[in-house]
Design a protein around this motif. Structure first.
Motif, PDB file in Angstrom:
ATOM      1  N   TYR A   1       0.966  -1.115  -0.103  1.00 24.39           N
ATOM      2  CA  TYR A   1      -0.085   0.079  -0.057  1.00 24.39           C
ATOM      3  C   TYR A   1       0.959   1.162  -0.111  1.00 24.39           C
ATOM      4  CZ  TYR A   1      -3.791  -3.445   1.525  1.00 24.39           C
ATOM      5  OH  TYR A   1      -4.806  -4.151   1.490  1.00 24.39           O
ATOM      6  N   SER A   2       0.719   2.222  -0.906  1.00 21.03           N
ATOM      7  CA  SER A   2       1.201   3.229  -0.934  1.00 21.03           C
ATOM      8  C   SER A   2       0.684   4.531  -0.272  1.00 21.03           C
ATOM      9  CB  SER A   2       1.948   3.840  -2.312  1.00 21.03           C
ATOM     10  OG  SER A   2       0.880   3.476  -3.287  1.00 21.03           O
ATOM     11  N   ILE A   3       0.968   5.162   0.835  1.00 21.31           N
ATOM     12  CA  ILE A   3       0.113   6.039   1.426  1.00 21.31           C
ATOM     13  C   ILE A   3       0.969   7.377   1.510  1.00 21.31           C
ATOM     14  CG2 ILE A   3      -0.713   6.515   3.857  1.00 21.31           C
ATOM     15  CD1 ILE A   3      -0.685   3.656   4.506  1.00 21.31           C
ATOM     16  N   SER A   4       0.145   8.394   1.063  1.00 19.61           N
ATOM     17  CA  SER A   4       0.520   9.691   0.900  1.00 19.61           C
ATOM     18  C   SER A   4      -0.341  10.538   1.514  1.00 19.61           C
ATOM     19  CB  SER A   4       1.233  10.012  -0.626  1.00 19.61           C
ATOM     20  OG  SER A   4      -0.398   9.661  -1.284  1.00 19.61           O
ATOM     21  N   GLY A   5       0.288  11.932   1.455  1.00 22.57           N
ATOM     22  CA  GLY A   5      -0.650  13.038   2.238  1.00 22.57           C
ATOM     23  C   GLY A   5      -0.504  13.216   3.370  1.00 22.57           C
ATOM     24  N   HIS A   6      -1.724  13.746   4.271  1.00 20.22           N
ATOM     25  CA  HIS A   6      -1.543  14.204   5.327  1.00 20.22           C
ATOM     26  C   HIS A   6      -1.520  13.015   6.681  1.00 20.22           C
ATOM     27  CE1 HIS A   6      -3.639  17.690   3.585  1.00 20.22           C
ATOM     28  NE2 HIS A   6      -2.413  18.136   3.969  1.00 20.22           N
ATOM     29  N   VAL A   7      -0.565  12.172   6.467  1.00 13.43           N
ATOM     30  CA  VAL A   7      -0.096  11.231   7.536  1.00 13.43           C
ATOM     31  C   VAL A   7       1.177  11.515   8.054  1.00 13.43           C
ATOM     32  CG1 VAL A   7      -1.621   9.332   6.490  1.00 13.43           C
ATOM     33  CG2 VAL A   7       0.969   9.417   5.939  1.00 13.43           C
ATOM     34  N   THR A   8       1.565  10.847   9.110  1.00 17.27           N
ATOM     35  CA  THR A   8       2.571  11.515   9.745  1.00 17.27           C
ATOM     36  C   THR A   8       3.961  10.860   9.130  1.00 17.27           C
ATOM     37  OG1 THR A   8       1.551  11.486  12.116  1.00 17.27           O
ATOM     38  CG2 THR A   8       3.983  11.346  11.954  1.00 17.27           C
ATOM     39  N   ASN A   9       3.779   9.572   8.716  1.00 18.70           N
ATOM     40  CA  ASN A   9       4.901   8.866   7.862  1.00 18.70           C
ATOM     41  C   ASN A   9       4.404   8.307   6.500  1.00 18.70           C
ATOM     42  OD1 ASN A   9       6.953   9.216  10.154  1.00 18.70           O
ATOM     43  ND2 ASN A   9       5.518   7.580  11.276  1.00 18.70           N
ATOM     44  N   PRO A  10       4.455   9.238   5.522  1.00 21.15           N
ATOM     45  CA  PRO A  10       4.071   8.537   4.411  1.00 21.15           C
ATOM     46  C   PRO A  10       5.204   7.691   3.897  1.00 21.15           C
ATOM     47  CG  PRO A  10       4.552  11.057   3.915  1.00 21.15           C
ATOM     48  CD  PRO A  10       4.846  10.662   5.447  1.00 21.15           C
ATOM     49  N   GLY A  11       4.636   6.719   2.964  1.00 24.96           N
ATOM     50  CA  GLY A  11       5.582   5.771   2.274  1.00 24.96           C
ATOM     51  C   GLY A  11       4.828   4.407   1.746  1.00 24.96           C
ATOM     52  N   GLN A  12       5.730   3.388   1.626  1.00 25.64           N
ATOM     53  CA  GLN A  12       5.042   2.071   1.202  1.00 25.64           C
ATOM     54  C   GLN A  12       4.945   1.139   2.500  1.00 25.64           C
ATOM     55  OE1 GLN A  12       8.076   3.259  -0.200  1.00 25.64           O
ATOM     56  NE2 GLN A  12       6.809   4.513  -1.711  1.00 25.64           N
ATOM     57  N   PHE A  13       3.897   0.425   2.632  1.00 23.81           N
ATOM     58  CA  PHE A  13       3.641  -0.172   3.788  1.00 23.81           C
ATOM     59  C   PHE A  13       2.910  -1.530   3.392  1.00 23.81           C
ATOM     60  CE2 PHE A  13       3.443   3.927   5.463  1.00 23.81           C
ATOM     61  CZ  PHE A  13       4.388   3.976   6.609  1.00 23.81           C
ATOM     62  N   GLU A  14       3.828  -2.506   3.536  1.00 26.18           N
ATOM     63  CA  GLU A  14       3.295  -4.102   2.993  1.00 26.18           C
ATOM     64  C   GLU A  14       2.455  -4.664   4.457  1.00 26.18           C
ATOM     65  OE1 GLU A  14       6.219  -6.866   1.973  1.00 26.18           O
ATOM     66  OE2 GLU A  14       4.742  -8.252   1.479  1.00 26.18           O
ATOM     67  N   ALA A  15       1.125  -5.126   3.521  1.00 33.53           N
ATOM     68  CA  ALA A  15       0.304  -5.550   4.676  1.00 33.53           C
ATOM     69  C   ALA A  15      -0.705  -6.638   3.744  1.00 33.53           C
ATOM     70  CB  ALA A  15      -0.721  -4.630   5.331  1.00 33.53           C
TER      71      ALA A  15
END
Ligand code: NAI
Ligand code: SF4
Length: 440
Positions: free
Chosen positions: A253-267
């Protein structure tokens, strides 16, 4: 770390370091590191079996295409003809262009050999002796890294003629695109690869019947093919211990925008945004979530009401959107929805290839109306006009770009109609940035 199963309700999503397990190793991209971490062991195993066994294994694993559409990979492979009357091609779609999507380029940068090993195994399974990796042209760093990895693999005997003494031959060509979003559509990509202007072709025939140079071709996404060596080593039952029954396996999952730690997260597939937000450190500065996309701007947006939607192909669709590329773009409540929708629509207008009228003309008119609304010049008829144009694009366009272009508008109006209405109030004369505050 042992791979873990899908999270239950309200249980934090466990990280499943499968696809990303080598990413933090020093020089993770080198063949030496790759070999030390089980690299190319799946290839030896695969070449010891038959192509048919590999196709059956991938079918049994339930691996679904990671480019966005989720078509079962093993089924797609089985469409390739058993004879070799014409050359067979495997084409890797590495043209990652969906807004918000940043998983394939990080994968190729951190672990290029997992893609190359997957390419050799998949080519063997489909009797292909030439594989193309079509990379978006802007990613020059990635093209260099892949070319270096291809050279390393060839020098080590994993590519070229008589791979590992098996008698199987394969060449890989890394091809740079030229920055057109539409060239991520598989048939436009094939046109581009052949040296023509990239525009979608009519389907059917699907590429397995007539693809590159009118020969049998399979087009697969980077993450799909990089999953294959893990399936060969771990087996289909192991792969199915992650994710859900119809959407098995791990996902980046690639998470971007208004989060504390954007990046790639495998789940595992089926993880919820609530769980992903925990992995990404929560909302930045504690400012509340307003809206988000499950899989890029082409997938209808969700709101804070959708925090517990399982992000797999069925879960996202059941809640009125699509999983798409698992590009989770998160927006807090400082952002104006009409403004964000306008930015995405400008993108689709710019990238429309112009082949069909609904998309070519429709995205032009949508952009004009949204720009006028956002500038505070909206009229009371604008919302209905936008929806009417969307209705004339959806399902009437030649390829998925047209359908994707209407998603932000229809879902934005569905959930935030009041914000659009406020921009159409002639007396209020409100412009979107004034309505929204800062767009950081
Ligand atoms: P699609 O559903 O038409 O096809 C998906 C794959 O299955 C294709 O390879 C197609 O050839 C194959 N296929 C489908 N039906 C078939 C049949 N009856 N026989 C043989 N093969 C068949 O979807 P499409 O248009 O290829 O992709 C749309 C998706 O792309 C969207 O869901 C979107 O999320 C995603 N997308 C991804 C981007 C990225 O950067 N990764 C960019 C833009 C969109
Ligand atoms: Fe081109 Fe848009 Fe038509 Fe697709 S939908 S063929 S991108 S004009």
């Amino acid at each position: 770390t042992e791979p873990t199963t899908a999270p239950g309700p309200n249980k934090p999503a466990p990280v499943t370091p499968v696809l990303t397990k080598r990413w933090l190793s020093p020089t993770s991209w080198s063949i030496k590191t790759y070999e030390q971490l089980e690299g190319y062991t799946a290839l030896r195993k695969a070449l010891g079996g038959t192509p048919e066994q590999l196709v059956e294994l991938v079918k049994a694993s339930g691996l679904r295409g990671r480019g966005g559409a989720g078509f079962p990979a093993g089924v797609k492979w089985s469409f390739m003809p058993p004879n070799e009357d014409k050359p067979h091609y495997l084409v890797i779609n590495a043209d990652e262009g969906e807004p918000g999507t940043c998983k394939d380029i990080p994968l190729m940068m951190a672990d290029p050999h997992s893609l190359i090993e997957g390419c050799v195994i998949a080519s063997y399974a489909m009797r292909s002796h030439h594989c193309f990796i079509y990379v978006r042209g802007e990613a020059l760093h990635c093209i260099r890294r892949l070319n270096a990895a291809v050279r390393e693999a060839k020098a080590a005997g994993y590519l070229g003629t008589n791979i590992l003494g098996s008698g199987f031959d394969l060449e890989i060509t890394v091809h740079a695109g030229a920055g057109a979003y539409i060239c991520g559509e598989e048939t436009a990509l094939l046109d581009s690869l052949e040296g023509r202007r990239g525009q979608p072709r009519l389907k059917p025939p699907f590429p397995a019947a007539a693809g590159l140079y009118a020969a049998p071709t399979t087009v697969n996404n980077v993450e799909t093919i990089a999953s294959v060596p893990f399936i060969v080593n771990g087996g289909s039952d192991w792969f199915r211990t992650m994710g859900t029954e119809k959407s098995p396996g791990p996902k980046i999952y690639s998470i971007s925008g208004h989060v504390t730690n954007p990046g790639q997260f495998e789940a595992p597939l089926g993880t919820t945004l609530r769980e992903l937000l925990e992995l990404a450190g929560g909302m930045k500065d504690g400012i509340p979530l307003k809206f988000w996309t499950p899989g890029g701007s082409s997938t209808p947006m969700f709101t804070a009401e959708h925090l517990d939607v399982p992000l797999d192909f069925e879960g996202a669709a059941g809640a009125g959107s699509m999983l798409g590329t698992t590009a989770v773009m998160v927006f807090n409540d400082t952002v104006s929805v009409p403004w964000a929708v306008m930015k995405w629509t400008q993108f689709y207008e710019h990238e429309s290839c112009g082949k069909c009228t609904p998309c070519r003309e429709g995205t032009y008119w949508l952009t004009g109306i949204l720009e006028r609304m956002v500038a505070g010049q909206g009229t009371p008829a604008d919302i209905e006009t936008l929806l009417d144009i969307c209705d004339n694009i959806l399902g009437r366009s030649f390829c998925a770009l047209g359908d994707g272009a209407v998603s932000p508008i229809t879902s934005g109006i569905k959930y935030f109609r009041d914000e659009f209405l406020a921009l159409c109030d002639q007396n209020a004369k409100t412009s979107a940035p004034a309505l929204a505050g800062a767009h950081s």
